[in-house]
Scaffold this motif. Structure first.
Motif, short mmCIF file in Angstrom:
data_model
loop_
_atom_site.label_atom_id
_atom_site.label_comp_id
_atom_site.label_asym_id
_atom_site.label_seq_id
_atom_site.Cartn_x
_atom_site.Cartn_y
_atom_site.Cartn_z
N VAL A 43 14.93 45.96 3.45
CA VAL A 43 15.05 47.68 3.55
C VAL A 43 14.18 48.24 2.94
N MET A 313 24.26 53.49 13.55
CA MET A 313 23.60 53.24 12.21
C MET A 313 24.72 52.78 11.23
N HIS A 315 25.33 52.77 7.16
CA HIS A 315 24.80 53.74 6.10
C HIS A 315 25.20 53.17 4.76
N VAL A 321 20.05 55.37 5.39
CA VAL A 321 20.36 54.45 6.67
C VAL A 321 19.71 52.93 6.16
N LEU A 322 20.85 51.98 6.42
CA LEU A 322 20.49 50.59 6.24
C LEU A 322 20.11 49.83 7.50
N TYR A 323 20.37 50.57 8.58
CA TYR A 323 20.40 49.80 10.02
C TYR A 323 20.50 50.89 10.89
N ALA A 324 19.51 50.72 11.95
CA ALA A 324 19.67 51.68 13.27
C ALA A 324 19.52 50.89 14.21
N GLN A 336 12.99 51.60 15.12
CA GLN A 336 14.15 51.12 14.07
C GLN A 336 13.73 51.06 12.39
N GLU A 337 12.32 50.74 12.30
CA GLU A 337 11.90 50.44 10.81
C GLU A 337 11.70 51.84 10.33
N GLN A 340 15.03 53.25 9.05
CA GLN A 340 15.73 52.48 7.78
C GLN A 340 15.10 53.05 6.73
N GLY A 341 16.22 53.14 5.71
CA GLY A 341 15.90 54.06 4.27
C GLY A 341 15.79 55.19 4.36
#
Ligand code: C2E
Ligand code: CA
Ligand code: CA
Length: 849
Positions: A43, A313, A315, A321-324, A336-337, A340-341
């Motif tokens: 991440v 997402m 969190h 955001v850790l993942y979307a 997506q990237e 993230q973050g």
């Protein structure tokens, strides 16, 4: 690179430079290591912020450190470098090229020596000169090196410091050591035997190395679980023999669940004894968990998330955001990237931050949350989402992460906004309607009270708009209203609210501590704006307005009050003539205020049954028997006792209250009719005579209402007589005909006080004339009055109109009226108006005059 750095300090005492070299190495190596290793991060946090954060650890170093991009522009500088290069803050350097920081000579050295050397060997050490603000030259020691991936790094130092004494150098060395040890990242220095030479505080904490046993311990034993030691030892060995870096991710021996990513880089020196490796660690346990959560916890989750049409997402509890889910692309336009973050706050609209914060807090506390919020797309526009925020319990039962699923509700929201707009705006002008206006006034008053500022409300009413409407038709009237609205709107500031609050009434809300003068100015401007003619249906029309202004004050509690005061002031402005404005003055308008109170009370009276109907007999002068009753309304006020109609009827007419009031009287009178009809000896037919006001006349459904009352009270139409005044008659002759079709009788009330001609009345098929009391009063005393009464009676007779004399108070008037051939009499001589029971009692005595 590092041996060159060592050379840089060659003039210093060898005992001191050992530590100095290491420090500089750590700075450079840590940076370089980080750059390479950054790519591994699952991440990636916001880049610049993280870079700066990471560099914060080297910022405390006294030496300047700068990173320059391929094009020679600064992408990072620590505070020392900024100072040495003549900038107040590192940020000032970013984006600038080295060309800008050196005078021609310095730039020359860069072009001629530094860059070619970097190209050839990857490093350069030497002196460059730049000028201070005062023009004095400042010689800098520069150690430049290539950075993998392009660009270069600089380590800078004030060359004049080279002459420092050994003591000073030692002090610096100690400080450097302290800095290393205090560095905010785990950094470990190893000698060629993998033994720890030095370690930062974070590293010592992580590896549980006690201060006293800092040196000499085997790194692999401290940092690598037994099962992986040989592999890692091999990797490190390669670093020592071949240079380059080694990266390995292992658990802490003492805490298997904590994963640390290590990055080792060779540190070589001319003296082989000083060579070793710098190993920098990063705790990746959190990142690991996400990865695991996504792989392990649920291939199912992934399946759902990846295929969800909603934006799903994961969190951190703080919102990051850790993942979307991939749907973020179609829904929001982000890859997506890219998400993230990112922080939820970065994505959310600032107006929604409060809500976001509250929801995150609640969700982190284990409670599922639903919220509507706006998320920013890459274009910077906001889209509405409805979001469900769920806590995801971790192994210990706490909340480890949050999961959100967001549905795009932009369309629905747009529809809602439209509906809301429709509910709060008036279609003809598009202006806020009364409801919205009152709401805004309410908010303004509240805000004003909080901030100690005044709010002004204007009540604007068009002068003689009715004439336009009646003569030109409603369509033209509507267009005029719209045009007026436009002009008012153009005159005031956009922050002020202009609303249509009635047919030809507008409200203007002026905020932000308005003075009397400000408000007067605005009122003047609006009145001026109304002066040019409006072109409607090919003709030029002029219309003026009257404006009343009222200011908020501590004693004015509600927005309704404020508007009423403005209304009162508006009426006073109208009294002054058209096209004027007035500011509400509490003293002068006290009487008007009193009337406002009465109005409120009257409204309540109508609702609370405090009104009653009295009746006054009409007497047939031929037979001397009662031939009808006139219904006269009375108000039984709880405190003030009986209030006469002269006091409240005009007010009821002004406010329109007369409409429901009038119908109420009509219905009650028709209901009471039966009580009179069965009491005593009466004339053949008994009329119920009810007064009708102008406002009732204007009601389009007047006939329907009258018809309904007749049906519901089972009353023959020809038993109901409606009394209208002459002026009403002149204004709405058409209505008389409509009423005649219902079958009721029409009487002209107060005849003689207006200007109607008798022949005109005949054309209108009026049934009866009521000669005003003022003429009857003078009967037999005043020759002129007597003559008028006589003429009226004679003419009416020839037109076959029934004539009633009002206000018969004595015997003499009665006999005179009889001799003149008057049909009906009404007055105190026969009976004063009284309640039903009293009149019924009277009638039961078979009265005859
Ligand atoms: P109006 O229609 O001319 O009613 C006659 C008024 O003369 C009544 O006053 C009545 O009490 C008064 N009156 C009757 N005989 C005599 C007399 O011999 N001497 C004197 N000095 N006065 C006499 P009231 O009841 O005070 O009503 C005043 C006015 O209020 C009415 O004048 C009428 O215009 C209005 N009004 C009363 N009730 C209603 C109603 O239900 N609807 C409407 N629209 N107007 C009403
Ligand atoms: Ca009357
Ligand atoms: Ca009258």
């Amino acid at each position: 690179m590092s041996d060159l750095l060592a050379g840089l300090w060659a003039t210093a005492d060898p005992a001191v430079w050992g530590s100095l070299v290491l420090v500089a190495l750590v700075a450079v190596v840590a940076v370089r290591g980080w750059w390479q290793w950054r790519g591994r991060a699952l991440v990636e946090a916001d880049r610049t912020a993280a870079v700066e954060k990471r560099f914060d650890t080297v910022d405390a170093l006294g030496d300047g450190l700068a990173i320059l991009g391929r094009g020679g522009q600064f992408t990072y500088a620590n505070r020392a470098a900024a100072a040495l290069l003549g900038s107040a803050a590192p940020g000032e350097l970013y984006g600038r090229s080295w060309h800008g920081v050196f005078p021609p000579e310095g730039a020359d050295v860069m072009e001629r020596e530094v860059l070619p050397a970097l190209e050839a060997t990857g490093r350069w050490v030497g002196e460059v000169t730049r000028r201070r603000g005062d023009g004095a030259p400042l010689v800098l020691e520069l150690a430049a090196a290539n950075v993998s991936g392009g660009g270069m790094s600089w380590v800078l130092r004030d060359a004049s410091l080279r002459s420092s004494t050994e003591r000073a150098l030692r002090l610096r060395a100690e400080r450097y050591q302290a800095t290393i040890r205090g560095a905010g990242i785990p950094v470990v220095l190893l000698d060629r035997g993998r033994r720890v030479v030095d370690a930062s505080r974070d590293a010592r904490k992580l590896l549980a190395i006690a201060e006293q046993s800092l040196e000499g311990q085997d790194f692999c034993e401290l940092a690598v679980p037994a099962s992986e030691r040989s592999v890692v030892a091999d990797q490190l060995e390669k670093v020592f023999s071949n240079g380059g870096t080694a990266a390995f991710e292992v658990s802490l021996p003492a805490e298997p669940e904590r994963r640390i990513a290590w990055n080792a880089t060779l540190v070589s020196a001319e003296d082989d004894d000083e060579a070793g490796a710098v190993v920098v660690g990063q705790d990746v346990t959190g990142l690991k968990q996400v990865e695991e959560a996504l792989t392990e916890q649920s291939s199912l989750f992934r399946l759902l998330a990846n295929n969800a049409s909603d934006l799903v997402m994961l969190h951190e509890p703080g919102g990051r955001v850790l993942y979307a889910s991939p749907s973020c692309n179609g829904l929001l336009g982000f890859a997506q990237e890219e998400l993230q973050g990112k922080d939820l706050y970065q994505l959310g609209h600032s107006d929604d931050w409060g809500q976001i914060q509250a929801s995150l807090g609640a969700a982190a506390g284990g409670h599922q949350q639903r919220l509507s919020l706006r998320l920013r797309n890459p274009n910077g526009e906001f889209q509405w989402f409805e979001t469900l925020l769920r806590p995801i319990p971790d192994a210990s039962g706490g909340v480890g992460q949050l999961q959100s699923s967001s549905r795009d509700i932009s369309e629905r929201r747009a529809f809602e906004v439209q509906l809301e707009h429709q509910a709060l705006h008036e279609p003809l002008t598009g202006l806020p309607n009364r409801t919205l206006f009152m709401d805004r006034v309410h908010q303004a008053i509240t805000r004003g009270r909080r901030e100690g500022t005044r709010v002004a409300v204007m009540f604007l009413d068009l002068d003689r708009f009715k004439v336009v409407n009646d003569s030109m038709g409603h369509a033209v009237g509507d267009r005029l209203i719209a045009a007026v609205a436009h002009r008012i709107k153009e005159t005031v500031r956009s922050a002020d609210t202009v609303a249509r609050i009635g047919g030809d009434e507008f409200g203007v809300l002026l905020e932000f501590n308005i003075s009397n003068q400000d408000a007067s100015l605005v009122a003047d401007r609006i009145l001026k704006q109304m002066e040019p003619p409006f072109t409607m249906a090919g003709t030029e029309m002029f219309i003026s307005a009257s404006i009343g202004i009222a200011f908020s004050a501590p004693e004015i509690e509600t927005p309704e009050d404020l508007l009423r005061y403005a209304d009162v002031a508006m009426y006073r402005a109208k009294d002054d003539g058209s096209g004027r404005y007035r500011i509400y003055d509490p003293d002068i308008d006290a009487r008007a205020t009193r009337r406002l109170e009465i109005e409120t009370e009257l409204r309540q009276a109508l609702e609370r049954d405090q009104l009653i109907v009295h009746y006054q007999p009409l007497v047939s002068l031929n037979s001397g028997l009662v031939s009808g009753v006139e219904a006269l309304v009375r108000w039984e006020h709880p405190e003030r006792g009986r209030v006469g109609p002269d006091e409240f009827i005009p007010l009821a007419e002004e406010t329109g209250l007369i409409v429901p009031l009038g119908y109420w009287v009509m219905r009650r009178a028709c209901e009471d009719r039966r009580l009179f009809e069965t009491a005593g000896t009466l004339a053949e037919t008994v009329l119920i005579s009810v007064n009708l006001s102008t406002r009732q006349f204007e009601q389009p459904d007047l006939e329907d209402q009258v018809r309904r009352i007749l049906v519901e009270t089972d009353t023959d139409p020809d038993r109901l007589q409606l009394e209208v005044t002459e002026s009403e008659l002149m204004q709405s002759a058409g209505r008389i005909q409509d009423l005649k079709t219902v079958g009721v009788r029409i009487a002209i009330d107060d005849f003689g006080t207006g200007y109607s001609s008798l022949s005109y009345l005949r054309n209108l098929r009026v049934d009866s004339l009521k000669i005003d009391r003022s003429f009857v009063d003078g009967l037999g005393k005043n020759r002129e009055d007597t003559a008028i009464v006589q003429t009226v009676i004679t003419l009416a007779d020839s037109l076959e109109l029934d004539v009633t004399a009002e206000g018969v108070e004595d015997e003499e008037q009665l006999s005179k009226l009889r001799s003149l051939g008057c049909d009906t009499g009404q007055g105190y001589y026969f009976a004063k108006p009284g309640p039903v029971s009293e009149i019924v009692e009277l009638l039961e005595g078979d009265p005859s005059w």
